[in-house]
Design an enzyme around this catalytic site. Structure first.
Site, PDB file in Angstrom:
ATOM      1  NE  ARG A 148       5.851  97.753  -7.441  1.00 42.32           N
ATOM      2  CZ  ARG A 148       4.661  97.221  -7.725  1.00 42.32           C
ATOM      3  NH1 ARG A 148       4.089  96.416  -6.853  1.00 42.32           N
ATOM      4  NH2 ARG A 148       4.054  97.501  -8.862  1.00 42.32           N
ATOM      5  CE1 TYR A 181      -5.533 104.032 -12.523  1.00 45.43           C
ATOM      6  CE2 TYR A 181      -4.711 105.653 -14.078  1.00 45.43           C
ATOM      7  CZ  TYR A 181      -4.672 104.387 -13.537  1.00 45.43           C
ATOM      8  OH  TYR A 181      -3.788 103.469 -14.012  1.00 45.43           O
ATOM      9  CG  ASP A 236       1.423 107.623  -9.824  1.00 45.34           C
ATOM     10  OD1 ASP A 236       1.940 106.559 -10.184  1.00 45.34           O
ATOM     11  OD2 ASP A 236       0.214 107.889  -9.997  1.00 45.34           O
TER      12      ASP A 236
HETATM   13  O1  1CP Z   1       4.896 101.430  -4.063  1.00 47.10           O
HETATM   14  C1  1CP Z   1       5.161 101.388  -5.281  1.00 47.10           C
HETATM   15  O2  1CP Z   1       6.303 101.140  -5.676  1.00 47.10           O
HETATM   16  C2  1CP Z   1       3.987 101.611  -6.155  1.00 47.10           C
HETATM   17  C3  1CP Z   1       4.207 101.368  -7.603  1.00 47.10           C
HETATM   18  C4  1CP Z   1       4.260 102.664  -8.353  1.00 47.10           C
HETATM   19  C5  1CP Z   1       5.414 103.343  -8.799  1.00 47.10           C
HETATM   20  C6  1CP Z   1       6.862 102.941  -8.604  1.00 47.10           C
HETATM   21  C7  1CP Z   1       3.149 103.424  -8.730  1.00 47.10           C
HETATM   22  C8  1CP Z   1       1.723 103.155  -8.428  1.00 47.10           C
HETATM   23  N1  1CP Z   1       3.602 104.563  -9.408  1.00 47.10           N
HETATM   24  C9  1CP Z   1       4.989 104.513  -9.473  1.00 47.10           C
HETATM   25  C10 1CP Z   1       5.868 105.541 -10.073  1.00 47.10           C
HETATM   26  C11 1CP Z   1       5.526 106.013 -11.413  1.00 47.10           C
HETATM   27  N2  1CP Z   1       4.275 106.136 -11.938  1.00 47.10           N
HETATM   28  C12 1CP Z   1       6.463 106.508 -12.341  1.00 47.10           C
HETATM   29  C13 1CP Z   1       7.930 106.605 -11.943  1.00 47.10           C
HETATM   30  C14 1CP Z   1       8.967 106.973 -12.779  1.00 47.10           C
HETATM   31  C15 1CP Z   1       9.575 105.844 -13.608  1.00 47.10           C
HETATM   32  O3  1CP Z   1       9.006 105.532 -14.683  1.00 47.10           O
HETATM   33  O4  1CP Z   1      10.621 105.313 -13.229  1.00 47.10           O
HETATM   34  C16 1CP Z   1       5.740 106.875 -13.486  1.00 47.10           C
HETATM   35  C17 1CP Z   1       6.267 107.435 -14.788  1.00 47.10           C
HETATM   36  C18 1CP Z   1       4.377 106.633 -13.211  1.00 47.10           C
HETATM   37  C19 1CP Z   1       3.282 106.963 -14.135  1.00 47.10           C
HETATM   38  C20 1CP Z   1       2.016 106.229 -14.014  1.00 47.10           C
HETATM   39  N3  1CP Z   1       1.280 105.947 -12.893  1.00 47.10           N
HETATM   40  C21 1CP Z   1       1.268 105.782 -15.132  1.00 47.10           C
HETATM   41  C22 1CP Z   1       1.690 105.980 -16.552  1.00 47.10           C
HETATM   42  C23 1CP Z   1       2.713 104.967 -16.936  1.00 47.10           C
HETATM   43  C24 1CP Z   1       2.225 103.565 -17.131  1.00 47.10           C
HETATM   44  O5  1CP Z   1       2.744 102.677 -16.485  1.00 47.10           O
HETATM   45  O6  1CP Z   1       1.312 103.383 -17.979  1.00 47.10           O
HETATM   46  C25 1CP Z   1       0.096 105.188 -14.668  1.00 47.10           C
HETATM   47  C26 1CP Z   1      -1.006 104.548 -15.489  1.00 47.10           C
HETATM   48  C27 1CP Z   1       0.114 105.293 -13.246  1.00 47.10           C
HETATM   49  C28 1CP Z   1      -0.919 104.822 -12.327  1.00 47.10           C
HETATM   50  C29 1CP Z   1      -0.331 103.849 -11.370  1.00 47.10           C
HETATM   51  N4  1CP Z   1       0.423 104.230 -10.295  1.00 47.10           N
HETATM   52  C30 1CP Z   1       0.858 103.119  -9.625  1.00 47.10           C
HETATM   53  C31 1CP Z   1       0.347 101.972 -10.303  1.00 47.10           C
HETATM   54  C32 1CP Z   1       0.560 100.558  -9.888  1.00 47.10           C
HETATM   55  C33 1CP Z   1      -0.382 102.444 -11.403  1.00 47.10           C
HETATM   56  C34 1CP Z   1      -1.072 101.606 -12.473  1.00 47.10           C
HETATM   57  C35 1CP Z   1      -2.366 101.014 -11.971  1.00 47.10           C
HETATM   58  C36 1CP Z   1      -3.227 100.461 -13.082  1.00 47.10           C
HETATM   59  O7  1CP Z   1      -2.937  99.355 -13.557  1.00 47.10           O
HETATM   60  O8  1CP Z   1      -4.194 101.142 -13.471  1.00 47.10           O
END
Ligand code: 1CP
Length: 354
Positions: free
Chosen positions: A41, A161, A86
């Site tokens: 984003r 989760y 994700d």
């Molecule tokens: O519509 C959107 O844009 C939603 C936001 C979003 C995005 C862009 C989510 C929801 N996931 C992602 C992609 C994503 N998730 C990547 C993309 C590759 C990059 O890094 O560029 C990766 C590596 C993840 C991995 C991920 N998902 C993690 C581990 C990394 C971290 O940030 O700690 C975790 C915990 C998630 C769960 C998740 N998915 C999305 C959100 C907002 C969350 C976190 C929610 C929470 O706070 O528990």
């Protein structure tokens, strides 16, 4: 790390990239840099592409995955791409009813807490994630010498989760299950470890040249609980892909007390958040592994000279480690100015290593 013949990205230029060299602890002419959540984003081109497409739907569309993964590589000149997906994608692929809710994160329709629900967590098979393998293959062709990092969520973070039903501040239900029914807990994490291991294997066999295991929420555990309830399962994942011959990065947030153990379960590189300086982290991790990190993502909201002063400090502290991949201490915040990231890459690449 073991060398292997099964890894298809044996493109010599990729193998000789600064990123993979630093992961292996070899000398580099400049410090390699990429950012967790570099796709997403903070980029207007990402927001445009995602308009009207649900997050999870986008993860199963190779055309979107390829384009979104490439966007930050083109814009920032980072040293590695991270596969756009994700951590819950493999769970969705084996039929778990879940969604990624905008502004919230992953939400599970029927949280797991009882033995009879474990059956839903069957092993991941190649056919479940064909679009993922297809996207990796296309990406590796497009990226040329730039390495692609595949990733998975670690068993504990996935369990959080599944048990809580969504994001949680205190992980209360997860820890309650861990402490009140250890047998069920270990079965749950054992199943999740197999899913995560297979998800990594699919990505590497399709061409990813490194993997990162995200145990984002492991830092909520004491070292004793981590060692007893989590480490054996993260080891199943990381040791399970050792034979594929790609560097394995192991990352979590708030894991200062866990860094040594997180290295020992089968990591070549340990990700460090901003709370522990990299020279101190290198002490805790030991001489056999590289480090990745560790700029506080909120620093990017400070003036450029402040950001660069922090980056210079991190590069100097990183020299104490066997190898250093520059990164943030956690993901790029959505409000980040993308130009600040581009400037940071330029600064890290231009930093004189004597
Ligand atoms: O519509 C959107 O844009 C939603 C936001 C979003 C995005 C862009 C989510 C929801 N996931 C992602 C992609 C994503 N998730 C990547 C993309 C590759 C990059 O890094 O560029 C990766 C590596 C993840 C991995 C991920 N998902 C993690 C581990 C990394 C971290 O940030 O700690 C975790 C915990 C998630 C769960 C998740 N998915 C999305 C959100 C907002 C969350 C976190 C929610 C929470 O706070 O528990």
């Amino acid at each position: 790390m073991t060398s292997s013949t099964t890894q298809p990205t044996s493109n010599p230029a990729t193998q000789d990239s600064d990123f993979l060299r630093a992961c292996r602890g070899e000398a580099t002419s400049r410090v390699p840099v990429w950012f967790m959540r570099q796709a997403g984003r903070s980029l207007p081109e990402y927001r445009r592409l995602r308009e009207g497409v649900a997050m999870l739907d986008s993860c199963f569309r190779p055309d979107l995955v390829v384009e979104i993964t490439l966007q930050p590589v083109r814009r920032h000149d980072v040293d590695a791409a991270i596969f756009f997906s994700d951590i819950v994608v493999p769970l969705k692929a084996i039929g778990i009813d879940l969604d990624i809710v905008p502004g919230t994160g992953p939400v599970v329709a029927e949280p797991i807490g009882r033995r009879e629900q474990l059956e839903r967590l069957r092993p991941l098979e190649d056919g479940d994630v064909e679009p993922i393998a297809a996207a990796v293959g296309e990406l590796v062709a497009e990226l040329g010498p730039t390495p692609l990092i595949g990733f998975a969520g670690a068993p504990f973070t996935l369990a959080s989760y599944l048990v809580e039903g969504g994001p949680s501040r205190d992980h209360r239900l997860t820890k309650q299950l861990m402490h009140s029914d250890p047998v069920l807990w270990h079965e749950l994490l054992g199943r999740l470890a197999v899913v995560a291991r297979e998800f990594l294997r699919v990505q590497v066999e399709a061409g990813a040249s490194a993997v990162q295991l995200f145990d984002s929420w492991a830092g909520t555990l004491s070292l004793a609980d981590y060692t007893e309830f989590v480490a054996p399962h993260s080891r199943t994942v990381l040791e399970g892909v050792a034979g594929l011959g790609v560097p394995r990065i192991h990352f979590g947030v708030g894991t200062g007390e866990l860094l040594g153990t997180m290295g020992e379960v089968g990591a070549d590189v340990v990700g460090v958040d901003w709370r522990v300086p990299l020279d101190e982290a290198a002490q805790r991790i030991g001489p056999d592994r590289a480090v990745q990190g560790n700029l506080d993502p909120t620093t990017l909201f400070a003036p450029t000279d402040v950001v660069h002063a922090h980056a210079a400090r991190i590069i100097e502290q990183g020299r104490a480690a066997r190898g250093h991949v520059f990164n943030l201490g956690h993901g790029v915040l959505p409000e980040t100015d993308p130009d600040a990231l581009t400037r940071l890459v330029e600064f890290v690449h231009g930093y004189e290593l004597d």
